[in-house]
Design an enzyme around this catalytic site. Structure first.
Site, short mmCIF file in Angstrom:
data_model
loop_
_atom_site.label_atom_id
_atom_site.label_comp_id
_atom_site.label_asym_id
_atom_site.label_seq_id
_atom_site.Cartn_x
_atom_site.Cartn_y
_atom_site.Cartn_z
N ASP A 396 -23.57 -71.00 45.34
CA ASP A 396 -22.41 -71.21 46.20
C ASP A 396 -21.15 -70.61 45.59
O ASP A 396 -20.97 -70.59 44.36
CB ASP A 396 -22.21 -72.72 46.39
N GLU A 449 -23.66 -66.37 47.72
CA GLU A 449 -22.64 -66.46 48.75
C GLU A 449 -21.40 -65.78 48.18
O GLU A 449 -20.60 -66.41 47.48
CB GLU A 449 -22.35 -67.91 49.13
#
Length: 720
Positions: A396, A449
């Site tokens: 993330d 990401e």
């Protein structure tokens, strides 16, 4: 003795336990609240009564050095006989401490935290923790009435590590660490950074984890995974937030076993290849959806124990479904019981808020320059792969890790040693992470990401890349949704939104995501963002899904998107499953299932996702009609596929499109089919190519393009 009595002795093993003092052997013990203590020598029935020399300190003088001894503690309401925790030698080996200091202890959770051990034929738990600046560290729990004076730990000053073996502590015992900072001030009780099991929030203690008892049944899956070339494989990911996918009749989230019984057959029916979970490691605040984790090694206790999670993953593998976890190495929450100021100093985080504080999320940033911190994170990644057979990690907020000035104004960040904005330590960490996983777990995917144009995210570390398997294509997602939100009348002015992604499509290996971030915080659901009346909203969404599944790149869709969830997602309630009683919602669900089936069975739609020769435009410039057409190729012996999109509500008759092969082209998908809720305009299932040149091809198809729809056609005779 005053320091022992008040729990402030930094070297308790020098005083407590069995020692020779002035030519006599004595046992010193601490037990605040005990009425008296006896020392049982060599297992005999006779015991030596200890003398109280402080509020909770007792000393027993022995006639000779015993071969063994135990402590008999007399409490106000009961008595117990225990082995003395201060009668054991250190269990951490010098080579382990050296490796830890260098950041080379690859699996630190096998050494640190709470390890169930048998020492001198006694079962117990070995606790160890890194806290180099603490004046004193104790283990507290139900087993010692949370009294930090009882089990003060042994310090290894050279490594800043503390340890103690406590006999007869049971699996499942709850505990924390009690620390005095370098100035002697008591800190909030700290959860174990390496805990493998925790209490269920809002409770916040760590738990002594049992061994993982689950017997795995996924040997064939794991063998196939090791030899898989994921870049050329069909990959369609169903993104799930585990506690809000479905709820029971009382509104409670499902545990792992109940989720397995419902989610796995559903994912099979929808033909997704993988489930990706928003973070499942323990997190205190439900509203963070797991993106502010407090325990990097422990699955959340909300949904069951460790074996339950292992059973879920195993069941997925047996059913032919992979499991990917979102994993957060960019920041951690500032909860008092977590890593923040762990030993009274910024141990895991940067001390300067210009480096160590995330302004967007009010969280703390890991100090990747410390080998112990890098080791902690690398060990977490390996632990999920080792213990739970996880098939992939999605890292993330990678952009926030890569840039020192991420979301910061001038003067709010500190340049690197070269004066630049790149976080060199984070870059090195990410390269190490991906190299380590590739080496130790071949076939496991790691996805980034990453929302910027950082070069080489999926490039090899040996050639300057970060080494990720895939990168989320955030730009493609935003461009496409921007296009689809426009009324069809105005789409001609935004035509490049859908073509621009092909300009850079082969610069990285991409996943095309329609993720949870696109259906929260007032953005609305995907369906609600489509323009027009109810019928046109559904038609737009179906046409967009057809375009997405035909486009180069792996696919990801957040839960609810597959049946056109109407409301914005909320983590405290289940999806609106009752919508499937509506034929239009059911039609979208059928379409996604069929698109996934096509993706899996048609090599042209997945095999060359990341190779330029797997794609060619046929129509990319028809701005007036808002029509797009492109070909996908899977290589020798496979059928080429033609994808044609009409993003206006007009039926377009006699639309000619060039094709590379003659013969019949089968209409294998029409998003306007009445089976999906459409108007059933199309080409009767097949079209024969004509010897009429068009757009660089010697043959062409004369097509009838349905309104707000995507057609996918396959050349006859070459399907895999």
């Amino acid at each position: 003795m005053a320091q022992l009595d008040h729990g402030r002795c930094a070297a308790p093993f020098e005083w407590l336990g069995l020692h020779e003092y002035n030519g006599r052997w004595q046992v010193v013990a601490v037990a605040h609240g005990a009425r008296s203590i006896e020392v049982v020598v060599d297992g005999s029935e006779q015991a030596v009564t200890a003398t109280r020399i402080g509020e909770g300190v007792f000393v027993a003088h022995l006639a000779a050095k015993p071969a063994s001894y135990a402590l008999r503690l007399h409490w106000p309401r009961h008595s117990e006989t225990i082995a003395d925790p201060y009668g054991f030698d250190p269990l951490l080996a010098p080579e382990q401490l050296d490796a830890f200091n260098r950041g080379e202890l690859r699996r630190p959770a096998d050494v640190f935290g709470a390890q169930v051990r048998v020492v001198n034929n006694l079962e117990g738990v070995h606790f160890s923790v890194w806290a180099p600046h603490a004046q004193r560290v104790s283990v507290v729990g139900d087993f010692n009435q949370w009294d930090g004076r009882r089990h003060v730990m042994r310090r290894h000053a050279e490594a800043g590590v503390w340890e103690i073996f406590i006999p007869e502590v049971d699996i499942g015992a709850v505990y924390k660490f009690e620390l005095l900072d370098q100035h002697g001030y008591l800190l909030p009780l700290k959860a174990d950074p390496h805990a493998r099991q925790t209490e269920c929030p809002p409770a916040s203690a760590s738990m002594v984890a049992p061994p993982l008892w689950h017997a795995w049944h996924d040997a064939s899956w794991m063998a196939r995974r090791r030899s898989m070339h994921f870049e050329a494989a069909p990959l369609s990911i169903y993104e799930v937030q585990a506690t809000s996918w479905q709820r029971d009749a009382e509104g409670r989230w499902l545990d792992w076993d109940a989720l397995a019984a419902q989610l796995i057959p559903y994912v099979q029916a929808q033909n997704f290849t993988h489930i990706e979970f928003l973070p499942v490691n323990e997190y205190p605040f439900g509203g963070s959806w797991g993106y502010q984790p407090i325990a990097m090694y422990a699955p959340t206790a909300r949904m069951g124990d460790l074996d339950a999670f292992a059973r879920f993953v195993d069941s997925c593998h047996v059913a032919g479904i992979g499991v990917i976890l979102d994993w957060v190495s960019g920041h951690f929450p500032a909860d008092a019981h977590g890593l923040r100021q762990f030993d009274g100093t910024p141990l895991y985080e940067h001390g300067d808020p210009r480096e160590g504080f995330h302004q967007d999320w009010h969280t703390l940033i890991y100090n990747y320059g410390k080998p112990q911190v890098r080791q902690y994170l690398l060990g977490s990644a390996l632990a999920w792969l080792d213990r739970f057979h996880i098939d992939g990690l999605r890292v993330d907020a990678v952009a926030s890790m890569l840039y020192r000035d991420y979301s910061r104004a001038e003067g709010e960040w500190i340049p690197n040693k070269h004066g630049g904005r790149e976080n060199l330590e984070a870059v090195a960490f990410l390269k190490d992470l991906n190299s380590l996983i590739a080496r130790e777990h071949p076939g496991v995917m790691v996805m980034a990401e990453e929302s910027t144009a950082w070069p080489g995210v999926t490039g090899s570390p040996e050639h300057g890349g970060l080494g990720f398997s895939f990168k989320w294509n955030m730009g493609w997602m935003h461009d496409c949704l921007h296009y689809m939100q426009h009324d069809p009348l105005y789409r001609r002015y935004h035509h490049d939104d859908l073509t621009f992604g092909l300009v850079y499509a082969y610069s990285e290996r991409f996943v095309l995501p329609l993720s949870h971030d696109e259906v929260v915080h007032g953005k609305g659901s995907l369906l609600s963002r489509m323009p027009g009346d109810r019928w046109r909203q559904f038609a737009n969404l179906r046409a967009f899904y057809g375009f997405m599944w035909g486009h180069p790149g792996k696919k990801l869709l957040f839960m609810g998107g597959e049946f056109a969830q109407r409301n914005e997602w909320h983590h405290d309630r289940a999806l609106d499953w009752e919508l499937l009683e509506d034929p239009l919602h059911l039609g979208v669900q059928r379409l996604v299932s069929d698109l996934n089936r096509l993706l899996y069975h048609e090599p042209a739609l997945h095999r060359r996702d990341h190779q330029p020769d797997g794609f060619s435009w046929v129509v990319g410039d028809d701005t007036h009609a808002s029509v797009y057409a492109f070909l996908r190729y899977g290589g020798e012996g496979t059928a080429p596929m033609l994808v044609v999109c009409n993003f206006t509500p007009e039926v377009r008759n006699d639309y000619r499109i060039g094709v590379p092969e003659g013969g019949v082209w089968h209409e294998v998908c029409n998003t306007d089919s009445d089976y999906y809720g459409g108007s059933n305009v199309g080409n009767g299932g097949e079209v024969r190519a004509q010897d009429i040149p068009s757009r660089g091809h010697r043959q062409s198809l004369n097509l009838r393009l349905p309104p707000l729809a995507t057609l996918i056609l396959r050349a006859e005779g070459n399907s895999a």
